[in-house]
Write an enzyme that holds these catalytic residues in place. Sequence first.
Site, PDB file in Angstrom:
ATOM      1  N   HIS A  61       0.861  -1.183   0.000  1.00  0.00           N
ATOM      2  CA  HIS A  61       0.000   0.000   0.000  1.00  0.00           C
ATOM      3  C   HIS A  61       0.899   1.235   0.000  1.00  0.00           C
ATOM      4  O   HIS A  61       0.735   2.112  -0.812  1.00  0.00           O
ATOM      5  CB  HIS A  61      -0.947  -0.012   1.209  1.00  0.00           C
ATOM      6  CG  HIS A  61      -1.950   1.099   1.185  1.00  0.00           C
ATOM      7  ND1 HIS A  61      -3.045   1.149   2.000  1.00  0.00           N
ATOM      8  CD2 HIS A  61      -2.008   2.237   0.439  1.00  0.00           C
ATOM      9  CE1 HIS A  61      -3.747   2.263   1.736  1.00  0.00           C
ATOM     10  NE2 HIS A  61      -3.129   2.941   0.808  1.00  0.00           N
ATOM     11  N   GLU A 115       0.661   8.032  -3.698  1.00  0.00           N
ATOM     12  CA  GLU A 115       1.536   7.659  -2.582  1.00  0.00           C
ATOM     13  C   GLU A 115       2.768   8.563  -2.505  1.00  0.00           C
ATOM     14  O   GLU A 115       3.184   8.966  -1.419  1.00  0.00           O
ATOM     15  CB  GLU A 115       1.946   6.180  -2.703  1.00  0.00           C
ATOM     16  CG  GLU A 115       0.801   5.217  -2.424  1.00  0.00           C
ATOM     17  CD  GLU A 115       0.268   5.309  -0.992  1.00  0.00           C
ATOM     18  OE1 GLU A 115       1.067   5.355  -0.054  1.00  0.00           O
ATOM     19  OE2 GLU A 115      -0.969   5.356  -0.837  1.00  0.00           O
ATOM     20  N   HIS A 119       2.825  10.961   0.651  1.00  0.00           N
ATOM     21  CA  HIS A 119       3.751  10.452   1.671  1.00  0.00           C
ATOM     22  C   HIS A 119       5.228  10.617   1.287  1.00  0.00           C
ATOM     23  O   HIS A 119       6.039  11.050   2.100  1.00  0.00           O
ATOM     24  CB  HIS A 119       3.473   8.963   1.935  1.00  0.00           C
ATOM     25  CG  HIS A 119       2.079   8.694   2.411  1.00  0.00           C
ATOM     26  ND1 HIS A 119       1.669   8.961   3.701  1.00  0.00           N
ATOM     27  CD2 HIS A 119       0.992   8.170   1.771  1.00  0.00           C
ATOM     28  CE1 HIS A 119       0.383   8.622   3.837  1.00  0.00           C
ATOM     29  NE2 HIS A 119      -0.050   8.137   2.684  1.00  0.00           N
TER      30      HIS A 119
END
Length: 226
Positions: A61, A115, A119
């Site tokens: 993930h 992502e 992040h």
Amino acid sequence: MNSTYSFFVKLVLVQCLVIACASQVYDFFYLVQQWPGSYCDTSQGCCYPTTGKPATNFSIHGLWPNYDNGSYPSNCDSNDPFDLSEISDLQSKMQVSWPSLSCPSSDDTSFWSHEWNKHGTCSESVLTEHAYFQAVLNLKSKANVLQTLKNAGIQPNGGFYSLTSIKSAIKGGLGYNSWIECNTDTSGNYQLYQIYLCVDYYGSSFIECPVLPTGYCASSIKFPTF
Ligand SMILES: *[C@@H]1O[C@H](CO)[C@@H](O)[C@H](O)[C@H]1NC(C)=O
Ligand SMILES: *[C@@H]1O[C@H](CO)[C@@H](O)[C@H](O)[C@H]1NC(C)=O
């Protein structure tokens, strides 16, 4: 007087470099892996990527920078957006290990882009985009959690397993404690959805988690087929 002044100017500059400009912008990472069977058998469902049905394996993930106090930074640099051309050499491995299951069906790049932007940009002072994605792939292959669980007799066969046995299998196989996130299937059964492992500041080694996420999971959970 002049030299004292210049000393203070230098001191401020050095403090900027050490404290503000190059400060530790996060403390550690969560490596989050998901079980595709648990993503798909929910009321929301899933869509296979355009490359086809993903492997029967845990998939990535993300690798999420986090603070020791439990909160986390996000969307840290809009001037450094995801650039697929920087990771073209990793793309085929990423398609295997980091497929997107969201609907509508996609070619995975929007998942990777999300992502990185949310992040990855928060650890860009430590890991460039290429280094970040390479680190995730390396960590994923170090932590073969599916094999570790199978070795302990915990199989994705739709059966129920105790949360304690899942955590102790991972601890026994990898040497570190994990955190398990559950979701529910269409009948409301709690099931093994995501496994969180903690990773050091450099994205290179597993560590014990400084702090754990929160969330509810039953004491006996389903491990669905995929
Ligand atoms: C957690 O720590 C970070 C970094 O030191 C800080 O920016 C943030 O405000 C803190 N959050 C809370 C909820 O204490
Ligand atoms: C699952 O992923 C791990 C880690 O990347 C890999 O070592 C393993 O071969 C994969 N297993 C299967 C059955 O695809």
